[in-house]
Write a protein that holds these residues in place. Structure first.
Motif, mmCIF file in Angstrom:
data_model
loop_
_atom_site.group_PDB
_atom_site.id
_atom_site.type_symbol
_atom_site.label_atom_id
_atom_site.label_comp_id
_atom_site.label_asym_id
_atom_site.label_seq_id
_atom_site.Cartn_x
_atom_site.Cartn_y
_atom_site.Cartn_z
ATOM 1 N N GLU A 50 169.519 -13.189 35.533
ATOM 2 C CA GLU A 50 170.533 -11.639 34.916
ATOM 3 C C GLU A 50 168.852 -11.347 34.477
ATOM 4 O OE1 GLU A 50 172.634 -9.341 33.807
ATOM 5 O OE2 GLU A 50 172.986 -10.733 35.455
ATOM 6 N N LEU A 51 167.982 -11.926 33.377
ATOM 7 C CA LEU A 51 167.121 -11.122 32.994
ATOM 8 C C LEU A 51 166.220 -10.186 33.804
ATOM 9 C CD1 LEU A 51 165.811 -13.633 30.340
ATOM 10 C CD2 LEU A 51 167.016 -11.208 29.862
ATOM 11 N N VAL A 52 165.649 -11.112 35.201
ATOM 12 C CA VAL A 52 165.010 -10.369 36.220
ATOM 13 C C VAL A 52 165.739 -8.564 36.132
ATOM 14 C CG1 VAL A 52 163.800 -10.582 38.505
ATOM 15 C CG2 VAL A 52 163.546 -12.021 36.632
ATOM 16 N N ARG A 53 166.453 -9.341 37.175
ATOM 17 C CA ARG A 53 168.046 -7.758 37.494
ATOM 18 C C ARG A 53 167.552 -7.418 36.051
ATOM 19 N NH1 ARG A 53 172.560 -5.813 37.428
ATOM 20 N NH2 ARG A 53 173.637 -6.615 35.343
ATOM 21 N N ALA A 67 162.282 -3.503 26.302
ATOM 22 C CA ALA A 67 160.999 -4.424 25.296
ATOM 23 C C ALA A 67 162.281 -5.766 25.210
ATOM 24 C CB ALA A 67 161.048 -3.118 24.312
ATOM 25 N N ALA A 68 163.135 -5.461 24.231
ATOM 26 C CA ALA A 68 164.037 -7.132 23.983
ATOM 27 C C ALA A 68 164.317 -7.670 25.080
ATOM 28 C CB ALA A 68 165.239 -7.126 23.420
ATOM 29 N N ILE A 69 164.398 -7.224 26.446
ATOM 30 C CA ILE A 69 164.824 -8.293 27.731
ATOM 31 C C ILE A 69 163.913 -8.920 28.271
ATOM 32 C CG2 ILE A 69 165.358 -8.447 30.234
ATOM 33 C CD1 ILE A 69 167.323 -5.634 29.101
ATOM 34 N N THR A 70 162.327 -7.809 27.855
ATOM 35 C CA THR A 70 161.484 -8.353 28.393
ATOM 36 C C THR A 70 160.956 -9.820 28.141
ATOM 37 O OG1 THR A 70 160.780 -6.285 29.851
ATOM 38 C CG2 THR A 70 158.512 -7.869 29.443
ATOM 39 N N LEU A 110 156.278 -9.925 34.169
ATOM 40 C CA LEU A 110 156.649 -10.466 32.440
ATOM 41 C C LEU A 110 156.523 -9.065 31.641
ATOM 42 C CD1 LEU A 110 155.117 -13.832 32.802
ATOM 43 C CD2 LEU A 110 157.679 -12.865 32.442
ATOM 44 N N THR A 111 155.364 -8.319 31.999
ATOM 45 C CA THR A 111 154.736 -7.067 31.278
ATOM 46 C C THR A 111 155.726 -5.837 31.635
ATOM 47 O OG1 THR A 111 152.725 -6.286 32.951
ATOM 48 C CG2 THR A 111 152.717 -8.094 30.648
ATOM 49 N N GLY A 112 156.851 -6.118 32.892
ATOM 50 C CA GLY A 112 157.380 -4.183 33.715
ATOM 51 C C GLY A 112 156.139 -3.016 33.639
#
Length: 348
Positions: A50-53, A67-70, A110-112
């Motif tokens: 879900e976080l990746v999505r 930023a919080a999600i990453t 992981l860094t977006g």
């Protein structure tokens, strides 16, 4: 689907409380640890998926705090990597899907900071299969942990396993009643060797799409000289090559892309919403990524790729165009990607 799985994780975890006084201490430690780790890992994978999505700008609003999600994704990813190491330390048998889902994500995810805009995270099908595998592992941990035969048969363990299987069966039945009639278990749709979605799942997905599904690209991939690899190195090496390539391919497609084991040496990738340029990027990356898989004689594997985009035609027709482009790549000497748009491919 994930919600049901979380409920099943809780149900399976409840079996830990069953008395098992007849078990040897070593057996209790190993099987109970695997049961708990598998349950926790299933939850981690569900959250990571879900976080990746949510990190994909194409599916989330600009107001979302990426930023919080990453930051949370990095934490969950680290916990998953630790769980994988612990499962390996206990000697548990790890499926390819679980290994791919729990391994550390590429830095770009992981860094977006993925400049090409193509996610390197495992696809949704991989996360889905990994959760299923871990739930089965949690239900019957003794099946994936080496046993010390000197302890003799453990009837308490058999009782625990039987109860867990009963819970799993009830949950599966409940899930089936809520599903569409045509939907079946993950095993029905998964390739046994790689854990990827299989040809039957591809046929279902194509049939469920509209006649023209907007911008959807299709990539066909063929492992070059796979029969020769088997002749020279044996079936085990050949299977290892196919498994390794499937993992590499998953790491080089976008989050929402789905990869299928289409045939013995052939894979198919559907890229929903992909433009022609995005499809070209993924096709080229698959060709380059295949070089990472080494053979026992020091050579590296290669693949041939055909790419087509279906902005104005049915996805099934684009698959045929991609397959034709693949044949052109093979005829041109393999180890390359050919794009249907660059050639005169007239429909019959």
């Amino acid at each position: 689907m994930i919600t049901l799985r979380h409920a099943l994780v809780v149900a399976v975890a409840a079996t830990i409380m069953l008395p098992a006084g007849g078990l040897a201490s070593a057996s209790i430690s190993g099987t109970e640890a695997v049961r708990q780790l598998a349950s926790e890992a299933a939850e981690l994978i569900a959250e990571e998926a879900e976080l990746v999505r949510m990190t994909d700008p194409a599916v989330t609003e600009s107001s979302v705090d990426r930023a919080a999600i990453t930051a949370r994704l990095r934490t969950v990813d680290g916990q998953g990597e630790t769980a994988l190491a612990q499962l390996r330390g206990l000697g548990a048998t790890i499926t390819p899907a679980v290994e791919s889902a729990l391994e550390q994500l590429p830095a770009e995810v992981l860094t977006g900071a993925d400049a090409e805009g193509v996610s390197l995270a495992p696809g949704a099908v991989v996360y889905d299969a990994a959760v299923d595998d871990l739930l089965r592992m949690a239900a019957t941990p003794a099946a994936v942990v080496p046993t010390d035969r000197s302890n003799g048969p453990s009837y308490a363990l058999l009782i625990v396993a039987a109860f867990a299987l009963l819970v799993l069966g009830i949950a599966t039945l409940t899930n089936t009643l809520w599903r569409r009639p045509t939907e079946e278990s993950a095993q029905t749709w998964s390739d046994e060797l790689t854990g990827l979605a299989n040809r039957r799942r591809l046929d279902l997905d194509l049939a469920s799409r509209d006649a023209t599904a907007g911008e959807t690209a299709v990539i066909m991939v063929d492992v070059d000289h796979l029969a020769t690899i088997e002749d020279q190195h044996g079936v085990e090496v050949r299977d290892d090559v196919v498994r390794s390539l499937s993992t590499v391919f998953e790491q080089h497609i976008r989050t929402d892309d789905v990869i299928y084991r289409y045939a013995d040496e052939r894979f198919c990738v559907l890229l929903p919403g992909a433009s022609e340029d995005e499809a070209r990027i993924v096709g080229d990356r698959i060709v380059e990524a295949a070089h990472r898989v080494a053979l026992p004689d020091g050579r590296h594997t290669t693949v041939s790729v055909g790419v087509a985009q279906s902005a104005d035609r049915a996805v099934a027709d684009s698959l045929a165009h991609a397959d034709h482009a693949l044949s052109l790549a093979k005829r041109a000497g393999c180890n390359q990607a050919v794009f249907a748009a660059d050639h005169e491919l007239v429909e019959a």
